[in-house]
Design a protein around this motif. Structure first.
Motif, PDB file in Angstrom:
ATOM      1  N   ILE A   1       0.843  -1.206   0.000  1.00 51.60           N
ATOM      2  CA  ILE A   1       0.000   0.000   0.000  1.00 51.60           C
ATOM      3  C   ILE A   1       0.875   1.252   0.000  1.00 51.60           C
ATOM      4  O   ILE A   1       0.546   2.246  -0.650  1.00 51.60           O
ATOM      5  N   ARG A   2       2.007   1.220   0.703  1.00 52.91           N
ATOM      6  CA  ARG A   2       2.916   2.378   0.684  1.00 52.91           C
ATOM      7  C   ARG A   2       3.393   2.666  -0.731  1.00 52.91           C
ATOM      8  O   ARG A   2       3.492   3.825  -1.143  1.00 52.91           O
TER       9      ARG A   2
ATOM     10  N   ASP B   1       4.599  10.992  -3.326  1.00 48.52           N
ATOM     11  CA  ASP B   1       5.301  11.024  -2.046  1.00 48.52           C
ATOM     12  C   ASP B   1       6.505  10.089  -2.169  1.00 48.52           C
ATOM     13  O   ASP B   1       6.416   8.882  -1.926  1.00 48.52           O
ATOM     14  N   ARG B   2       7.601  10.656  -2.587  1.00 45.73           N
ATOM     15  CA  ARG B   2       8.819   9.892  -2.871  1.00 45.73           C
ATOM     16  C   ARG B   2       9.264   9.064  -1.667  1.00 45.73           C
ATOM     17  O   ARG B   2       9.604   7.883  -1.799  1.00 45.73           O
ATOM     18  N   GLU B   3       9.295   9.680  -0.501  1.00 43.94           N
ATOM     19  CA  GLU B   3       9.746   8.986   0.708  1.00 43.94           C
ATOM     20  C   GLU B   3       8.867   7.774   1.003  1.00 43.94           C
ATOM     21  O   GLU B   3       9.366   6.692   1.317  1.00 43.94           O
ATOM     22  N   LEU B   4       7.549   7.947   0.907  1.00 44.72           N
ATOM     23  CA  LEU B   4       6.625   6.843   1.166  1.00 44.72           C
ATOM     24  C   LEU B   4       6.818   5.735   0.127  1.00 44.72           C
ATOM     25  O   LEU B   4       6.886   4.554   0.472  1.00 44.72           O
ATOM     26  N   PHE B   5       6.913   6.127  -1.140  1.00 41.96           N
ATOM     27  CA  PHE B   5       7.127   5.156  -2.219  1.00 41.96           C
ATOM     28  C   PHE B   5       8.395   4.334  -1.958  1.00 41.96           C
ATOM     29  O   PHE B   5       8.373   3.108  -1.996  1.00 41.96           O
TER      30      PHE B   5
ATOM     31  N   ASN C   1      -4.950   0.677  -7.536  1.00 42.58           N
ATOM     32  CA  ASN C   1      -5.803  -0.078  -6.622  1.00 42.58           C
ATOM     33  C   ASN C   1      -5.274  -1.498  -6.466  1.00 42.58           C
ATOM     34  O   ASN C   1      -5.015  -2.173  -7.462  1.00 42.58           O
ATOM     35  N   LEU C   2      -5.148  -1.954  -5.236  1.00 40.61           N
ATOM     36  CA  LEU C   2      -4.701  -3.316  -4.956  1.00 40.61           C
ATOM     37  C   LEU C   2      -5.916  -4.181  -4.681  1.00 40.61           C
ATOM     38  O   LEU C   2      -6.809  -3.795  -3.921  1.00 40.61           O
TER      39      LEU C   2
END
Length: 183
Positions: A23-24, A33-37, A77-78
């Motif tokens: 999900i991240r 959101d580069r950091e989250l990715f 979407n997962l």
């Protein structure tokens, strides 16, 4: 608690950590959101996605550029998710549905599966290897975005592809006035 129950609980926690990792990746891409990715991948991960084969930093830069210049909105979407855990290694297959609102107001939709090898290192599950099985793609007829003309529709925040998106607001509060259509 029995040993079997404890083992099942530990496996459930691992499965949830793995799903949270996936999900991240999706949220990080959709919100730019580069950091989250990047938090979804080990730094030495290898990703094969369409014409791209490389590491997570290069994947983010390549994909973000495509999405930024090609679409005004994206949703990764997962869907169905299977996961086999063996110690500190797991293999997962996750169906996905990608939808993008293109800059020319057309809508692109595609589906496939992320096939991942994840590894737990230093207590954290992250993707070590990903291959993307793209299985279909198409265009969806363009329609106006619903409710765009409602006054104050974005009082709680307008959707955006950065940390200004309402999903980052803490605490989330309602700024809209009570309105019950038909009354």
């Amino acid at each position: 608690m029995t040993n079997d129950r404890q083992a099942r609980l530990e496996e459930l926690l691992d499965r949830q950590d793995i799903l949270d990792c996936l999900i991240r990746f999706s949220r990080g891409m959709d919100r730019f959101d580069r950091e989250l990715f990047l938090s979804a991948f080990h730094s030495d991960a290898v990703i094969a996605a369409g014409p791209f084969v490389g590491g997570p930093v290069e994947l983010y830069d390549w994909a973000a550029s495509l999405h930024e210049h090609g679409q005004v909105a994206t949703h990764h979407n997962l869907l169905n998710h299977t996961c086999e855990i063996d110690g500190n290694r797991a293999h997962a297959e996750t169906y996905y549905l990608f939808v993008g609102r293109n800059r020319d107001d057309t809508n692109w939709i595609a589906g496939g599966r992320y096939i991942d090898r994840l590894e737990r290192r230093d207590g954290a599950w992250k993707i070590a290897l990903r291959t993307n099985a793209i299985e279909w793609s198409g265009m969806v007829p363009t329609l106006p975005i619903p409710f765009a003309d409602v006054p104050g529709i974005h009082a709680n925040g307008a959707p955006s592809r950065d940390k200004q998106d309402p999903s980052y607001r803490r605490p989330l509060t309602n700024q809209r006035q009570t309105s019950i259509p038909g009354r």
